[in-house]
Scaffold this motif. Structure first.
Motif, PDB file in Angstrom:
ATOM      1  N   ARG A   4       3.858   2.354   2.227  1.00 23.70           N
ATOM      2  CA  ARG A   4       3.497   2.477   3.385  1.00 23.70           C
ATOM      3  C   ARG A   4       3.662   1.099   4.064  1.00 23.70           C
ATOM      4  O   ARG A   4       4.401   1.130   5.171  1.00 23.70           O
ATOM      5  CB  ARG A   4       1.910   2.745   3.544  1.00 23.70           C
ATOM      6  CG  ARG A   4       1.234   2.509   5.055  1.00 23.70           C
ATOM      7  CD  ARG A   4      -0.260   3.039   4.964  1.00 23.70           C
ATOM      8  NE  ARG A   4      -0.939   2.988   6.380  1.00 23.70           N
ATOM      9  CZ  ARG A   4      -0.746   4.134   7.379  1.00 23.70           C
ATOM     10  NH1 ARG A   4      -0.131   5.242   6.979  1.00 23.70           N
ATOM     11  NH2 ARG A   4      -1.098   3.903   8.477  1.00 23.70           N
TER      12      ARG A   4
ATOM     13  N   GLN B 206      -2.139  -5.168  -5.554  1.00 23.22           N
ATOM     14  CA  GLN B 206      -1.819  -6.355  -5.405  1.00 23.22           C
ATOM     15  C   GLN B 206      -1.106  -6.918  -6.647  1.00 23.22           C
ATOM     16  O   GLN B 206      -1.658  -7.003  -7.931  1.00 23.22           O
ATOM     17  CB  GLN B 206      -3.201  -7.124  -5.342  1.00 23.22           C
ATOM     18  CG  GLN B 206      -2.959  -8.863  -5.258  1.00 23.22           C
ATOM     19  CD  GLN B 206      -4.296  -9.184  -5.595  1.00 23.22           C
ATOM     20  OE1 GLN B 206      -5.413  -9.374  -4.643  1.00 23.22           O
ATOM     21  NE2 GLN B 206      -4.881  -9.592  -6.783  1.00 23.22           N
TER      22      GLN B 206
ATOM     23  N   THR C  46       0.955  -1.193   0.081  1.00 18.04           N
ATOM     24  CA  THR C  46       0.062  -0.039   0.293  1.00 18.04           C
ATOM     25  C   THR C  46       0.894   1.365  -0.001  1.00 18.04           C
ATOM     26  O   THR C  46       2.039   1.256   0.424  1.00 18.04           O
ATOM     27  CB  THR C  46      -1.066  -0.006   1.142  1.00 18.04           C
ATOM     28  OG1 THR C  46      -0.381   0.470   2.461  1.00 18.04           O
ATOM     29  CG2 THR C  46      -1.763  -1.292   1.301  1.00 18.04           C
TER      30      THR C  46
ATOM     31  N   GLY D 189      -3.457   2.748   3.997  1.00 18.00           N
ATOM     32  CA  GLY D 189      -3.010   3.089   2.926  1.00 18.00           C
ATOM     33  C   GLY D 189      -3.938   3.808   1.938  1.00 18.00           C
ATOM     34  O   GLY D 189      -5.052   3.483   1.813  1.00 18.00           O
TER      35      GLY D 189
ATOM     36  N   ALA E 130      -3.864   0.683  -2.739  1.00 19.87           N
ATOM     37  CA  ALA E 130      -3.356  -0.806  -2.627  1.00 19.87           C
ATOM     38  C   ALA E 130      -2.988  -1.332  -4.151  1.00 19.87           C
ATOM     39  O   ALA E 130      -3.876  -1.046  -5.058  1.00 19.87           O
ATOM     40  CB  ALA E 130      -4.181  -1.501  -1.937  1.00 19.87           C
TER      41      ALA E 130
ATOM     42  N   ASP F  22       1.063   5.529   0.434  1.00 17.76           N
ATOM     43  CA  ASP F  22       0.473   6.890   0.867  1.00 17.76           C
ATOM     44  C   ASP F  22       0.817   7.789  -0.293  1.00 17.76           C
ATOM     45  O   ASP F  22       1.980   7.887  -0.570  1.00 17.76           O
ATOM     46  CB  ASP F  22       0.766   7.250   2.209  1.00 17.76           C
ATOM     47  CG  ASP F  22       0.239   6.417   3.372  1.00 17.76           C
ATOM     48  OD1 ASP F  22      -1.126   5.733   2.907  1.00 17.76           O
ATOM     49  OD2 ASP F  22       0.694   6.258   4.392  1.00 17.76           O
TER      50      ASP F  22
ATOM     51  N   SER G 238       4.733  -3.158   2.901  1.00 22.64           N
ATOM     52  CA  SER G 238       4.543  -4.514   1.808  1.00 22.64           C
ATOM     53  C   SER G 238       4.434  -5.736   2.483  1.00 22.64           C
ATOM     54  O   SER G 238       4.936  -5.949   3.561  1.00 22.64           O
ATOM     55  CB  SER G 238       5.500  -4.114   0.692  1.00 22.64           C
ATOM     56  OG  SER G 238       6.528  -4.984   0.966  1.00 22.64           O
TER      57      SER G 238
ATOM     58  N   GLY H 262      -8.173   3.413  -0.746  1.00 22.65           N
ATOM     59  CA  GLY H 262      -8.734   3.432   0.589  1.00 22.65           C
ATOM     60  C   GLY H 262      -9.174   4.451   0.968  1.00 22.65           C
ATOM     61  O   GLY H 262      -9.386   5.638   0.237  1.00 22.65           O
TER      62      GLY H 262
ATOM     63  N   GLY I  68      -7.033  -3.579   6.033  1.00 22.86           N
ATOM     64  CA  GLY I  68      -6.877  -2.467   5.131  1.00 22.86           C
ATOM     65  C   GLY I  68      -8.457  -2.714   4.233  1.00 22.86           C
ATOM     66  O   GLY I  68      -9.232  -3.894   4.257  1.00 22.86           O
TER      67      GLY I  68
ATOM     68  N   PHE J 178     -10.473  -1.401   0.438  1.00 26.01           N
ATOM     69  CA  PHE J 178      -9.950  -0.716  -0.713  1.00 26.01           C
ATOM     70  C   PHE J 178     -11.312  -0.748  -1.981  1.00 26.01           C
ATOM     71  O   PHE J 178     -11.676  -1.996  -1.890  1.00 26.01           O
ATOM     72  CB  PHE J 178      -8.715  -0.999  -1.358  1.00 26.01           C
ATOM     73  CG  PHE J 178      -7.479  -0.987  -0.480  1.00 26.01           C
ATOM     74  CD1 PHE J 178      -6.971   0.242  -0.198  1.00 26.01           C
ATOM     75  CD2 PHE J 178      -7.136  -2.148   0.380  1.00 26.01           C
ATOM     76  CE1 PHE J 178      -6.098   0.165   0.871  1.00 26.01           C
ATOM     77  CE2 PHE J 178      -6.094  -2.037   1.427  1.00 26.01           C
ATOM     78  CZ  PHE J 178      -5.498  -0.733   1.382  1.00 26.01           C
TER      79      PHE J 178
END
Ligand code: HEM
Length: 377
Positions: free
Chosen positions: A165, A138, A26, A133, A136, A28, A167, A92, A358, A360
């Motif tokens: 932020r 993936q 994630t 975060g 994100a 920021d 991992s 997020g 989290g 999202f």
């Protein structure tokens, strides 16, 4: 090991048959201007399309650029196949408004109602540095180096606009998302992903996974909501628990993965079956009973998590667990009530602890020429 198409009506990496490896991160956003965020998303999208096709990023890639400049691509995936790399993006709650409620990039009014901050659940022990975060990503692939390369290059492109932020690396998928896949095992040694939403369940995916036009907002149609939970598993304690107890806690046999009282993995669970002792074969406080749609107003999840072992914790225990990832149409009706029920009564709780979290909003698919989140801006 070939490529997975990056463009389409839905983002890749959700119903794509789960790959073996994960690198999840994630970010920021440190930039303050809307245009900087849009420029980043455009650059990320172009890079993601190239990397998922197994190509170097940028004009010159890793080794063909001018000798005076740092290469555009970091190079560690040169010569590797795309290994079914998928990159999936989600936004997020903090991407829309800051802690004081200020509209950060002029999109606060477009924040979906379903994109809620998750409530506190009983037993949560969340580390803020492994939670939240603004954005994100993936990355899933059958090759860990390909997944790491992808996140690393997105982080590099984001330099000055975003910071990582946290991992998380994951191995050994803990679910199947297609009936063509065999069910893998989690670190408790149980088959995981038997009763999962799968790519072939097309009608159910519309009901349970993909955001529909009537749900809104328009930019989320065809998208899905992701909940991530870093769940520490105290494997040392589990490993001293008897086989019978382990099976009672899950509600399935450890060898076959069959529901207790049944022979085959995919036999339906009979929640009414009783043993010679008069007790329910699938205990009232077993994991599969409490998580089953029959006891959750029909709610289901597409689980897509990975095992992790991040070294040891200094107390002679492995820092091991499940990096739980679940996609759904509305977390207020799916993850949240299911987890509320699990956190109250699941016997599994003695052996697990949720330490990161989290939520999202993952928009619908990317069409050629558009960029990640374009309809949001
Ligand atoms: C099923 C393990 C956390 C939701 C299962 C199964 C296992 C398992 C072994 C049975 C096989 C299957 O049907 O996939 C674990 C472990 C966890 C964990 C070890 C934590 C470390 C969670 C969480 C949720 C969840 C946090 C959601 C809030 C489900 C659901 C099912 C399931 C919905 C399918 C139940 C059914 O319909 O039969 N889990 N799980 N699990 N789990 Fe978990």
């Amino acid at each position: 090991s070939g490529p997975v198409e990056f463009h389409g009506p839905h983002q890749a990496g959700i119903v794509t048959p789960a790959q073996d490896r994960l690198h999840f991160a994630t970010f920021d956003v440190i930039a303050t201007k809307r245009d900087e965020v849009i420029a980043l998303l455009k650059e990320w999208t172009a890079a993601a399309a190239l990397m998922t096709a197994g190509r170097d990023i940028g004009q010159y890639g890793a080794v063909n650029g001018p000798g005076e400049a740092p290469p555009e691509d970091t190079g560690e995936a040169v010569g590797l196949p795309p290994a079914r790399l998928t990159l999936t993006i989600g936004f997020g709650p903090s991407f829309f408004t800051d802690a004081k409620g200020n509209d950060r990039f002029g999109i606060a009014a477009r924040r979906p109602k379903a994109l809620v901050e998750l409530p506190h659940f009983i037993g949560d022990n969340l580390d803020p540095n492994r939670s939240g975060g603004d954005i994100a990503v993936q990355a899933c692939s059958d090759d860990p180096q390909v997944a790491v390369h992808a996140i690393r290059n997105l982080a590099r492109i984001g330099f000055g606009t975003t910071v990582v932020r946290y991992s998380q690396l994951g191995f050994g998928r803990t679910s199947s998302t297609s009936r063509a896949q065999t069910t893998p095992r989690n670190l408790f040694g149980f088959k995981d992903g038997t009763n999962n939403l799968k790519l072939e369940d097309t009608a159910k995916l519309e009901q349970q996974l993909w955001v529909q036009p009537e749900d809104g907002p328009d930019w989320m149609v065809g998208g899905s909501y992701l909940v991530s939970r870093r769940i520490r598993m105290t494997v040392e304690i589990w490993d001293r628990t008897s086989l019978g107890e382990q099976e009672a806690i899950i509600g399935r046999g450890k060898g076959t993965g069959a529901p207790l009282g049944k022979a085959d993995e995919f036999d339906p669970i009979d929640f009414n079956a009783r043993g010679a002792d008069g007790q329910q074969k699938v205990a009232m406080d077993s994991h599969v009973r409490l998580a089953h749609p029959q006891f959750n107003k029909g709610a289901e999840l597409l689980r897509r998590g990975y095992n992790f072992v991040d070294g040891s914790d200094g107390l002679g225990r492995l820092d091991a667990g499940l990096f739980f990832l679940a996609y759904q149409r509305d977390p207020r009706k799916q993850f949240i009530p299911i987890q509320q029920q699990l956190s109250r009564s699941d016997t599994l709780n003695e052996y697990i602890r949720h330490v990161g979290s989290g939520s999202f909003a993952c928009p619908g698919g990317v069409t050629p020429g558009s960029y990640w989140g374009e309809k949001l801006f």
